[in-house]
Write a protein that holds these residues in place. Sequence first.
Motif, PDB file in Angstrom:
ATOM      1  N   UNK A 134       1.055  -1.056  -0.238  1.00 19.05           N
ATOM      2  CA  UNK A 134       0.092   0.240   0.005  1.00 19.05           C
ATOM      3  C   UNK A 134       1.232   1.388   0.082  1.00 19.05           C
ATOM      4  N   UNK A 135       0.531   2.155  -0.925  1.00 24.90           N
ATOM      5  CA  UNK A 135       1.495   3.368  -1.663  1.00 24.90           C
ATOM      6  C   UNK A 135       0.999   5.000  -0.955  1.00 24.90           C
ATOM      7  N   UNK A 136       1.394   5.565  -0.471  1.00 23.25           N
ATOM      8  CA  UNK A 136       0.348   6.560  -0.920  1.00 23.25           C
ATOM      9  C   UNK A 136       1.157   7.430  -1.867  1.00 23.25           C
ATOM     10  N   UNK A 137       0.058   7.648  -3.432  1.00 21.90           N
ATOM     11  CA  UNK A 137       1.144   8.122  -4.882  1.00 21.90           C
ATOM     12  C   UNK A 137       1.145   9.733  -4.499  1.00 21.90           C
ATOM     13  N   UNK A 138      -0.447  10.860  -4.083  1.00 20.86           N
ATOM     14  CA  UNK A 138      -0.401  11.673  -4.300  1.00 20.86           C
ATOM     15  C   UNK A 138      -1.340  12.306  -2.832  1.00 20.86           C
ATOM     16  N   UNK A 139      -0.501  12.784  -2.217  1.00 19.90           N
ATOM     17  CA  UNK A 139       0.000  14.766  -2.731  1.00 19.90           C
ATOM     18  C   UNK A 139       1.394  14.504  -2.344  1.00 19.90           C
ATOM     19  N   UNK A 140       1.924  12.854  -1.738  1.00 19.25           N
ATOM     20  CA  UNK A 140       3.317  12.751  -2.486  1.00 19.25           C
ATOM     21  C   UNK A 140       3.326  11.287  -2.089  1.00 19.25           C
ATOM     22  N   UNK A 141       5.104  10.562  -1.948  1.00 21.30           N
ATOM     23  CA  UNK A 141       5.041   9.302  -1.933  1.00 21.30           C
ATOM     24  C   UNK A 141       5.436   8.408  -0.784  1.00 21.30           C
ATOM     25  N   UNK A 142       4.519   7.667  -0.453  1.00 17.13           N
ATOM     26  CA  UNK A 142       5.327   6.970   0.762  1.00 17.13           C
ATOM     27  C   UNK A 142       4.277   5.868   1.335  1.00 17.13           C
ATOM     28  N   UNK A 143       5.486   4.654   0.859  1.00 20.63           N
ATOM     29  CA  UNK A 143       5.155   3.124   1.323  1.00 20.63           C
ATOM     30  C   UNK A 143       4.237   3.256   2.781  1.00 20.63           C
ATOM     31  N   UNK A 157      -5.579  10.615   7.680  1.00 18.52           N
ATOM     32  CA  UNK A 157      -7.252  10.602   7.803  1.00 18.52           C
ATOM     33  C   UNK A 157      -6.797  12.292   8.558  1.00 18.52           C
ATOM     34  N   UNK A 158      -5.962  12.920   8.275  1.00 19.49           N
ATOM     35  CA  UNK A 158      -5.880  14.075   9.100  1.00 19.49           C
ATOM     36  C   UNK A 158      -5.588  14.674   7.237  1.00 19.49           C
ATOM     37  N   UNK A 159      -4.747  14.233   6.524  1.00 19.64           N
ATOM     38  CA  UNK A 159      -4.943  15.064   5.327  1.00 19.64           C
ATOM     39  C   UNK A 159      -5.945  14.864   4.392  1.00 19.64           C
ATOM     40  N   UNK A 160      -6.744  13.864   4.573  1.00 16.51           N
ATOM     41  CA  UNK A 160      -8.462  14.375   3.583  1.00 16.51           C
ATOM     42  C   UNK A 160      -8.960  15.234   4.827  1.00 16.51           C
ATOM     43  N   UNK A 161      -9.219  15.463   6.338  1.00 14.18           N
ATOM     44  CA  UNK A 161     -10.243  16.750   6.879  1.00 14.18           C
ATOM     45  C   UNK A 161      -9.441  17.683   6.607  1.00 14.18           C
ATOM     46  N   UNK A 162      -7.968  17.726   5.807  1.00 16.86           N
ATOM     47  CA  UNK A 162      -7.496  19.714   5.604  1.00 16.86           C
ATOM     48  C   UNK A 162      -8.062  19.121   4.257  1.00 16.86           C
ATOM     49  N   UNK A 163      -8.014  18.735   3.576  1.00 11.10           N
ATOM     50  CA  UNK A 163      -8.670  18.586   1.771  1.00 11.10           C
ATOM     51  C   UNK A 163      -7.805  18.432   0.627  1.00 11.10           C
ATOM     52  N   UNK A 164      -6.947  17.525   1.147  1.00  6.39           N
ATOM     53  CA  UNK A 164      -5.458  17.475   1.102  1.00  6.39           C
ATOM     54  C   UNK A 164      -5.687  16.450  -1.000  1.00  6.39           C
ATOM     55  N   UNK A 165      -6.544  15.121  -0.746  1.00  4.44           N
ATOM     56  CA  UNK A 165      -6.735  14.347  -1.068  1.00  4.44           C
ATOM     57  C   UNK A 165      -6.467  13.878  -1.668  1.00  4.44           C
ATOM     58  N   UNK A 166      -5.784  12.883  -0.434  1.00  6.63           N
ATOM     59  CA  UNK A 166      -4.874  11.687  -0.937  1.00  6.63           C
ATOM     60  C   UNK A 166      -5.039  10.545  -1.536  1.00  6.63           C
ATOM     61  N   UNK A 167      -4.044  10.224  -2.778  1.00 10.17           N
ATOM     62  CA  UNK A 167      -4.255   9.357  -3.579  1.00 10.17           C
ATOM     63  C   UNK A 167      -3.691   7.823  -3.167  1.00 10.17           C
ATOM     64  N   UNK A 168      -3.911   6.472  -3.020  1.00 10.81           N
ATOM     65  CA  UNK A 168      -3.332   5.056  -2.612  1.00 10.81           C
ATOM     66  C   UNK A 168      -3.593   4.399  -4.073  1.00 10.81           C
ATOM     67  N   UNK A 169      -2.339   3.700  -3.595  1.00 12.03           N
ATOM     68  CA  UNK A 169      -1.887   2.222  -4.647  1.00 12.03           C
ATOM     69  C   UNK A 169      -1.928   1.610  -4.337  1.00 12.03           C
ATOM     70  N   UNK A 170      -3.052   0.508  -3.935  1.00 10.94           N
ATOM     71  CA  UNK A 170      -3.663  -0.588  -2.949  1.00 10.94           C
ATOM     72  C   UNK A 170      -3.467  -2.084  -4.077  1.00 10.94           C
ATOM     73  N   UNK A 171      -1.649  -3.050  -3.575  1.00 14.85           N
ATOM     74  CA  UNK A 171      -1.845  -4.341  -4.362  1.00 14.85           C
ATOM     75  C   UNK A 171      -2.271  -5.331  -2.885  1.00 14.85           C
ATOM     76  N   UNK A 172      -3.142  -5.722  -3.381  1.00 19.69           N
ATOM     77  CA  UNK A 172      -3.860  -6.980  -2.129  1.00 19.69           C
ATOM     78  C   UNK A 172      -3.807  -8.057  -3.067  1.00 19.69           C
TER      79      UNK A 172
END
Length: 516
Positions: free
Chosen positions: A98-107, A252-267
């Motif tokens: 599971x990776x955050x791909x926006x607004x920055x990249x982090x596994x 959760x904080x990013x969503x609540x602050x309007x950052x609209x984070x995106x994830x890439x989920x490989x399961x």
Amino acid sequence: MNRRIVLGCAMFLFTATPFFAQDTSSVVDAIVKEVNENSNLEALGHELMDDIGPRLVGTPQMQQAHDWAVKKFNAWGISAENQEYGTWKAWERGITHVDMVYPRVQSLSATQLAWSPSTSKKGVTAELVTLPSVKNEEEFKKWLPSVKGKFVMIARNEATGRPDDNWKEYATPASFEKMKQERTEQIQAWNENMKNMGHNKRSLIEALENAGAAGIVDSYWSKGFGVNKIFGAGTKKIPTVDIELEHYGMLYRMVEHGDKPQLNIVARSKDLGVAPTYNTVAEIKGSEKPEEYVILSAHFDSWDGGTGATDNGTGVMVMMEAMRVLKKLNPNPKRTIIAGLWGSEEQGLNGSSAFAEDHPEIVNNIQAVFNQDNGTGRVVRINGQGFLHSYDFLSRWLSAVPNDIRKEIETTFPGRPSSGGSDHSSFVTRGAPAFMLSSLSWDYWNYTWHTNRDTYDKIVFDDVRSNAILVAIMAYMASEDEQSVSKEKIVLPIDQNTGKPQEWPTPRTAERKGGM
């Protein structure tokens, strides 16, 4: 009246000799020496937890564990077999990434939940959203279509990622109380909002999936640093992942602050249809009373966030080691000794319940069941389970246990019968004397019970060796006792709600077609 007794040397001024055909001291000494000097526990732990890994019912790894145990028992000269009692949804865990791909990249630290549907190799990329605050069910229904194509976070954002004992040690009393009050208010608000939505967690997941959500993102914090509980997915077509608190809170904080984070989920996972479910049952045949039984009990299955080390790999190791030692040192016991490594305990004591249903001839002739299931710690409590004369025979058997082990154990006689919780209940509810060997905590409930941290490194082998010695001696004493135990039950007290005497708990019915 319950008698609470801390066992020690002074408690056992009587001798066990009149009840036994031979002097026990030489056998007991040999058991202690064998476990301390020739233990197989470390090797068993490595092979079971590191090599085979988690043992979720219905998985190939569960089957591998059953087959491994049979081979181990056979190598020790003990007959063993896998007894089929039903079927379960067959599934195999693959890679989770599971990776955050926006607004920055982090596994992110995350895993898919058991029985989660698989993604493609490329995974699913989508925006992340939280649940809305609503006034009523109609308002939630209006919001629901907005989840289409998005990942939905379904757990609340925790007020703190620090355990309470950490707060208590370092915070001012006022700060600690303020945190607890804020957390209580947060939980109350969350529960009220769930009520307003018109859903519980199960129905909420179903509604989100039906509305076209791309996946479910959960986080079940276990109230310890870096620890989450990992259970099963409730989805049928879309992936469900659990993200550890530290990363979940950030998202959760990013969503609540309007950052609209995106994830890439490989399961990645495999739906394998249906698989048989088993109990592994090993037996050392009795020589004088082969139709009376002493059972060494532990559940074999686990959840699969970790490798099931303390729930219940340690219990399995103890029972297997005790059987190995007993076969070596007392190969022809008076009564038959059985090791039952039960399947699907985690879904409701199914393996032991099925065994008890299928073998009434054994249940009706049980001398004793010794069950261990709550962690790596040394045994510190034994409850008489409501059998009126449990003090007489348990104290007799415990008198042979070395004082350095026995002095740690607090007993409650005659105690109260257990209706659930672990596999001894499958026998207690059917009137058979079965006893939970309850262990010292080692922070079991927060840090290893059903968590992503239940792994080999959490095993405390000194305590596990102590338990193997205890079980082997107790099984030996029970099997060789000249007396068959009394199964007379206590009269339970009056139920304050009905004004009538409480009744002995009723047995569970085993689930024989599970997960489908």
